[in-house]
Write an enzyme that holds these catalytic residues in place. Structure first.
Site, mmCIF file in Angstrom:
data_model
loop_
_atom_site.group_PDB
_atom_site.id
_atom_site.type_symbol
_atom_site.label_atom_id
_atom_site.label_comp_id
_atom_site.label_asym_id
_atom_site.label_seq_id
_atom_site.Cartn_x
_atom_site.Cartn_y
_atom_site.Cartn_z
ATOM 1 N N GLU A 161 58.603 -50.906 99.824
ATOM 2 C CA GLU A 161 57.359 -50.639 99.094
ATOM 3 C C GLU A 161 57.465 -50.771 97.578
ATOM 4 O O GLU A 161 57.343 -49.781 96.845
ATOM 5 C CB GLU A 161 56.840 -49.243 99.451
ATOM 6 C CG GLU A 161 56.538 -49.075 100.929
ATOM 7 C CD GLU A 161 55.832 -47.765 101.246
ATOM 8 O OE1 GLU A 161 55.793 -46.873 100.379
ATOM 9 O OE2 GLU A 161 55.313 -47.644 102.367
ATOM 10 N N GLU A 350 56.750 -49.015 109.050
ATOM 11 C CA GLU A 350 56.508 -47.563 108.944
ATOM 12 C C GLU A 350 55.079 -47.260 109.351
ATOM 13 O O GLU A 350 54.155 -47.969 108.949
ATOM 14 C CB GLU A 350 56.680 -47.059 107.496
ATOM 15 C CG GLU A 350 58.093 -46.859 107.049
ATOM 16 C CD GLU A 350 58.169 -46.258 105.640
ATOM 17 O OE1 GLU A 350 57.216 -45.567 105.216
ATOM 18 O OE2 GLU A 350 59.183 -46.507 104.979
HETATM 19 C C1 FCB Z 1 56.283 -44.237 102.552
HETATM 20 C C2 FCB Z 1 57.752 -44.226 102.177
HETATM 21 C C3 FCB Z 1 58.601 -43.365 103.075
HETATM 22 C C4 FCB Z 1 57.909 -42.060 103.434
HETATM 23 C C5 FCB Z 1 56.506 -42.315 103.928
HETATM 24 C C6 FCB Z 1 55.765 -41.083 104.337
HETATM 25 O O1 FCB Z 1 55.519 -44.609 101.470
HETATM 26 O O2 FCB Z 1 58.254 -45.534 102.254
HETATM 27 O O3 FCB Z 1 59.831 -43.166 102.449
HETATM 28 O O4 FCB Z 1 57.962 -41.206 102.399
HETATM 29 O O5 FCB Z 1 55.774 -42.982 102.940
#
Ligand code: FCB
Length: 464
Positions: A161, A350
């Site tokens: 990210e 994620e």
């Molecule tokens: C994302 C991050 C990860 C975690 C999630 C909830 O933005 O990459 O590390 O904190 O959010």
């Protein structure tokens, strides 16, 4: 395995490992940032977190027990090269060597992220991401890790990210290293874009049969008022800033300057030839989606002229992060990135949710809200898959409850509960649900394959 849809879980080093100065590791920018008063909720810090450094064998057994055979984790740069540049800490590197072997021994595929936000503090003292030398520091780090683990690990992600760590860490100052303003943000942004591309090239060059990508945060953006032209303009600006900023330069479209004219200030930090340096061809991209954003036109924001209207003030269903629960967002994001011709494969690297988990009198955690969230979001991922989009896998955030950056330990994202006092792990009902879901979907997949095989056989028998 190549084209099989993969199911996994994701984690990151600083959020779970602990072992702040174990075996020669030195401070990262997060170790330092956590020392500053009131930067993190309750002044929590990741010194111990889930002590994964000491519990990794047990945690791999949890994965095995749940039937989760893809595990995304990140490498801590200051554990491997304590000052970022200079000597290699072999004891630190050996930890990842053991971790990889432990995964493989248990038939779990490791998926490694090189950089999940924990820059060595020593490099920050030299300017961190704002210093162009980061290109060679990062490249050396990439080489060191690739040479050690590349014989066994094939799945790699370069950055986690970039929009978030440059924006929150170098513009807003709410994440480590806590820098603010344009003079930090613009150079950090540009050097990050170069490292993103360079990292992909280096990994592909050094690792035979590698499968290399990088990850992007993304959210579907809706206008507060769909009939307002100004709100629609605001949507396009926020979309360019949070969804396109790093993807487009990587694939050769350049920075989205048309929607965000202020990005022309990046030129100050660009050297001749940089347009080429920010380009690369990854094998896949990872997208990370939790929510959607609703935006409206705003004159209070002079640069962007757009404002995000948060979930609480819209009175919609949300998680403890105040992120709206909006499953279609993940479908819309897959669709969006699917439409880029140059993107050949997409993984959700994620997705997950933090809710208040209640432990009942039997010691069970019946986290129904998380189960519903996962069922609905995964449903949208499968919808995209059924429509033929280039979606190849899903990683749930997260295996364990962990250190949630500036929010500290309060939000719990895990499908496994962690008692931070004694490091006891308890599988939540969502963990069992995910496990059953994966088993079921694999069974269905096998049935389908069997059926196709039988059909093919009967056709060829008729031919004879
Ligand atoms: C994302 C991050 C990860 C975690 C999630 C909830 O933005 O990459 O590390 O904190 O959010």
């Amino acid at each position: 395995m190549k084209d099989e849809f993969v199911w996994g879980v994701a984690t990151s080093a600083y959020q779970i490992e602990g072992g702040k100065f174990a075996d020669g590791k030195r401070a990262s920018i997060w170790d330092e940032f956590c020392k500053r008063k009131n930067k993190i909720q309750h002044n929590h810090k990741g010194d111990h977190a889930c002590d994964f450094l000491y519990h990794y064998k047990n945690d791999i057994q949890l994965l095995k027990h749940l039937g989760i055979d893809n595990f995304r984790f990140s490498i801590s740069w200051p554990r491997v090269i304590p000052f970022g540049d200079g000597f290699i800490n072999h004891k630190g590197l050996d930890f990842y060597d053991r971790l990889v072997d432990e995964c493989l021994k248990n038939d779990i595929n490791p998926w490694i992220t090189l950089y999940h936000w924990d820059l060595p503090h020593a490099l920050e003292l030299k300017g961190g991401w704002t210093n162009r030398d980061i290109i060679s520091w990062f490249n050396r780090y990439t080489e060191v890790v690739a040479k050690k683990l590349g014989d066994r690990v094939k799945n790699w992600m370069v950055l986690n990210e970039p929009v978030v760590f440059t924006g929150a860490g170098y513009y807003l100052g709410v994440h480590a290293p806590g820098r603010k303003g344009e003079s930090n943000y613009f150079p950090a942004l540009h050097h990050t874009a170069i490292c993103q591309a360079q990292g992909i090239k280096t990994l592909k060059e050094l690792i035979k049969d590698s499968h290399v990508g990088t990850t992007f945060s993304c959210s579907h953006i809706s206008p507060m008022n769909a009939n307002s032209e100004k709100d629609i303009i605001a949507v396009n600006k926020v979309d360019a800033l949070i969804n396109r900023l790093f993807v487009e330069p990587l694939f050769g479209y350049g920075y989205p300057i048309h929607e965000l004219p202020f990005l022309s200030r990046l030129e100050k930090y660009m050297l001749p030839g940089d347009n080429k340096l920010i380009k690369a061809t990854p094998d896949f991209i990872g997208i990370q989606n939790y929510t959607r954003e609703v935006v409206k036109h705003s004159i209070i924001q002079p640069v962007l002229k757009a404002k995000i209207v948060d979930a609480k003030s819209r009175n919609v269903e949300s998680t403890v992060m105040n992120w709206e629960v909006y499953p279609e967002s993940i479908y819309e994001m897959i669709k969006k990135f699917n439409s880029y011709r140059h993107i050949s494969k997409i993984y959700v690297t994620e997705n997950g949710a933090a809710f208040k988990d209640e432990v009942n009198s039997n010691g069970e955690i019946n986290d129904e809200k998380r189960i519903k969230y996962l069922r609905d979001y995964i449903g949208q991922v499968l919808r995209a898959k059924e429509e033929g989009m280039k979606i190849n896998g899903y990683f749930l955030w997260s295996l364990l409850d962990n250190f949630e950056w500036s929010e500290g330990f309060a939000p719990r994202f895990g499908i496994v509960h962690v008692n931070y006092k004694n490091q006891k792990r308890t599988i939540k009902n969502s963990g069992y649900w995910y496990s059953d879901f994966i088993k079921q979907i694999k069974l269905e997949e096998m049935e389908k394959q069997k059926q196709t095989l039988q059909e093919v056989m009967s056709v060829s028998e008729q031919d004879f």
